[in-house]
Motif scaffolding. Sequence first.
Motif, short mmCIF file in Angstrom:
data_model
loop_
_atom_site.label_atom_id
_atom_site.label_comp_id
_atom_site.label_asym_id
_atom_site.label_seq_id
_atom_site.Cartn_x
_atom_site.Cartn_y
_atom_site.Cartn_z
N PHE A 1 46.43 46.03 36.80
CA PHE A 1 45.96 45.35 37.98
C PHE A 1 44.82 44.51 37.48
O PHE A 1 44.39 43.37 38.13
CB PHE A 1 45.46 46.19 39.16
CG PHE A 1 46.73 46.71 39.65
CD1 PHE A 1 47.64 46.16 40.56
CD2 PHE A 1 47.21 48.16 39.38
CE1 PHE A 1 48.87 46.66 41.27
CE2 PHE A 1 48.13 48.67 40.05
CZ PHE A 1 49.23 47.90 40.77
N SER B 1 48.85 51.30 45.09
CA SER B 1 49.96 50.28 44.61
C SER B 1 50.51 51.19 42.98
O SER B 1 51.13 50.40 42.29
CB SER B 1 49.54 49.06 44.15
OG SER B 1 49.20 48.24 45.45
N PHE C 1 46.79 41.28 35.70
CA PHE C 1 47.51 40.32 36.47
C PHE C 1 46.88 40.01 37.89
O PHE C 1 47.21 38.97 38.43
CB PHE C 1 48.97 41.22 36.71
CG PHE C 1 49.90 41.17 35.52
CD1 PHE C 1 50.27 39.83 34.96
CD2 PHE C 1 49.91 42.31 34.82
CE1 PHE C 1 51.19 40.03 33.62
CE2 PHE C 1 50.80 42.38 33.71
CZ PHE C 1 51.35 41.44 33.08
N ASP C 2 46.01 40.96 38.46
CA ASP C 2 45.46 40.66 39.63
C ASP C 2 44.22 40.12 39.37
O ASP C 2 43.83 38.89 40.01
CB ASP C 2 45.52 41.85 40.63
CG ASP C 2 45.02 41.48 42.06
OD1 ASP C 2 45.59 40.51 42.78
OD2 ASP C 2 44.19 42.04 42.53
N ALA C 3 43.23 40.78 38.98
CA ALA C 3 42.00 40.16 39.03
C ALA C 3 41.79 38.88 38.03
O ALA C 3 40.97 38.17 38.21
CB ALA C 3 40.96 41.42 38.41
N ALA D 1 44.11 36.80 37.09
CA ALA D 1 44.95 35.47 37.78
C ALA D 1 45.37 34.86 36.62
O ALA D 1 45.17 33.54 36.31
CB ALA D 1 44.18 34.79 38.77
N TYR E 1 43.27 50.50 43.71
CA TYR E 1 44.55 49.82 43.49
C TYR E 1 45.80 51.12 43.52
O TYR E 1 47.02 50.94 43.34
CB TYR E 1 44.91 49.15 42.24
CG TYR E 1 44.26 47.70 42.10
CD1 TYR E 1 44.96 46.69 42.70
CD2 TYR E 1 42.76 47.67 41.80
CE1 TYR E 1 44.53 45.38 42.71
CE2 TYR E 1 42.33 46.24 41.56
CZ TYR E 1 42.78 45.22 42.12
OH TYR E 1 42.24 44.04 42.03
N THR F 1 36.88 39.48 33.80
CA THR F 1 37.06 40.94 34.65
C THR F 1 36.22 41.94 33.92
O THR F 1 36.45 42.04 32.68
CB THR F 1 38.52 41.17 34.79
OG1 THR F 1 39.16 40.20 35.61
CG2 THR F 1 38.64 42.47 35.39
#
Lengths: 362, 362
Positions: free
Chosen positions: B161, B309, B164-166, B168, B306, B269
Amino acid sequence: MARGEEAVVQQQQQNRQIVLKEYIIGGDSPKESHFGAASATIELKVEPGSNAVVFKNLYLSCDPYVRTRMSRSAYNVADPGDFDFGPFPLGSLISGLGVSKVVDSGHPDYQKGDLVWGTAAWEEYSVIQDPIGFFKITDDADVPLSYYTGILGMPGMSAYFGFFDACAPNKGDRVFVSAASGAVGQLVGQFAKLAGCYVVGSAGTKQKVELLKNKLGFDEAFNYKEVDEDLDAALKRYFPEGIDIYFDGVGGKMLDAVLPNMRVRGRITICGMISQYNLEKLEGVHNLIHILPRRVRLQGFVVFDYFHSYGEFLEKMLGWIKEGKIVYVEDVVEGLESGPAALVGLFSGRNVGKQVVVLARE
Amino acid sequence: MARGEEAVVQQQQQNRQIVLKEYIIGGDSPKESHFGAASATIELKVEPGSNAVVFKNLYLSCDPYVRTRMSRSAYNVADPGDFDFGPFPLGSLISGLGVSKVVDSGHPDYQKGDLVWGTAAWEEYSVIQDPIGFFKITDDADVPLSYYTGILGMPGMSAYFGFFDACAPNKGDRVFVSAASGAVGQLVGQFAKLAGCYVVGSAGTKQKVELLKNKLGFDEAFNYKEVDEDLDAALKRYFPEGIDIYFDGVGGKMLDAVLPNMRVRGRITICGMISQYNLEKLEGVHNLIHILPRRVRLQGFVVFDYFHSYGEFLEKMLGWIKEGKIVYVEDVVEGLESGPAALVGLFSGRNVGKQVVVLARE
């Protein structure tokens, strides 16, 4: 002399200018001696068939970023990005933003008498080949033209998009604004109130603190120079439950003091770091670790990224101004020769509100 | 002795434990002497009618955040957020994450023999009233149980996370990972390759650098201890066009060196700051100003946000492991008594890969 020659001579004009005389070196502050006065002859008519425009510059905007371009030192904020933040060439015109009037034009988009805001060199008249990036001033609102250097120009957009977009405010958020009476800060505070937030501002004089509380609607304000030894205690006094949003115009010690006072999922928008621009070695920020458990987001913000949304911004702002929901404080000085002192004054906090230089009112 | 009494006695067991003997003070590093060995008698059956669960702890995870809870100093990352990062009470059990097996249960959701991962105190057996926040290990994949302390547990989710999320990521992005051979970093580098990025890692020994390049698929890697005097030059060598994504596990000097090397709209991050956890006065970060013209975003990242998820993550990771697309390096030590040295070793970089302590294999 034939009649034709006489006509050409009449279009020539002396054009007073302000140039970069010396780079600001190392940890020096900007001084009037870094600027030079110059003069050139300018033709106030464009060549037939050219797409150039002759502008008469009316209002110049004094913004801190202009100072960063007067230095070529390593800590310059120069960047390989899409806007030129790099150093001015030595001897070249100082350049920033301003309001100008079209005196002559060979370009189909510009007619004599048009008013625009955009890039403006520090000179009485400018000839620009194929001008791009200028905004036409077309509204018939009863607002001063100088507003297009501030509330309706770049600082206004900085405050609007920097707050509503980058800070992502929620009703009830606790908002802190530094440099709060400045061109941008005074608007951020008012926007925070419109968004239903609690807002506290810091500024550097008693007069500015009064302005924040009595005219600009901040809930609280304090003089950072009076609490400099313990910014942390001051922040805890005004934010006993912590800060959700910090709109940063100063960086350095204030940013460092804010970090341990941030709330979980807080947002910090870095719009400027005026406390750092005159330092040879930048101050260390020691409290960054607090962004980790608090999931804080720091975002470097550049308003030029939002210029495509000027229309949305202008409509909103003109509405708020007409409804009396937003006010704006300007500090206006007269004459091109006042420009250097006005820009220098930003760094000692001499200005009260948005610093504007008037060259001509029409 | 009646038969009933005998049965009860047979359920009692000595339970070895590791407790916080002394707080780590000021700028001290964690040492084995900060830990104490203890022992208690434990009942391995739950009381009739209780909803408690008796766990046998199999694998303990050594994570840097555990050390931050062994200090009560001002720079502790303790936070008023929704997860307890605060100091352990003096004399209490060290606690982190781990893999455990249900020995007895009065709770309808847990049956004897179930395997779980979640909070695990540093002791052989734990009795937990109404356990919450545990994940059942239900897959029949042929993966080591210890993976649930790493690639399939908290560090894996941090990498997944956090990247892939923070971060981007976009295909072609230039990614830098510090602490790159660690529990999280080794996965971030592999994810970056899966995402079509160029990725460089830093680590603290030649062996780890080789591991990054030869086993973990990093494009390049370097030993930060060999370039410590000029991190900037090293970064410019590997990133002549700058860095789009920095996944930070260390903070301090490395973060400072990265900032001027970030590209426009870069993302940092902050997943950890291991270089700072043992310092009394945190290092100053001097180059924050560069986030302004470069529009860089710094995001404090906490994986616990997270955990809802986990299912999505687990499915993806098991797939990649089965397809051979992701590998994982563990550093496994045996026995509860090895725990303190293993945790201490994280701070000198003694571990190679994810540090796990095995108490029992079933």
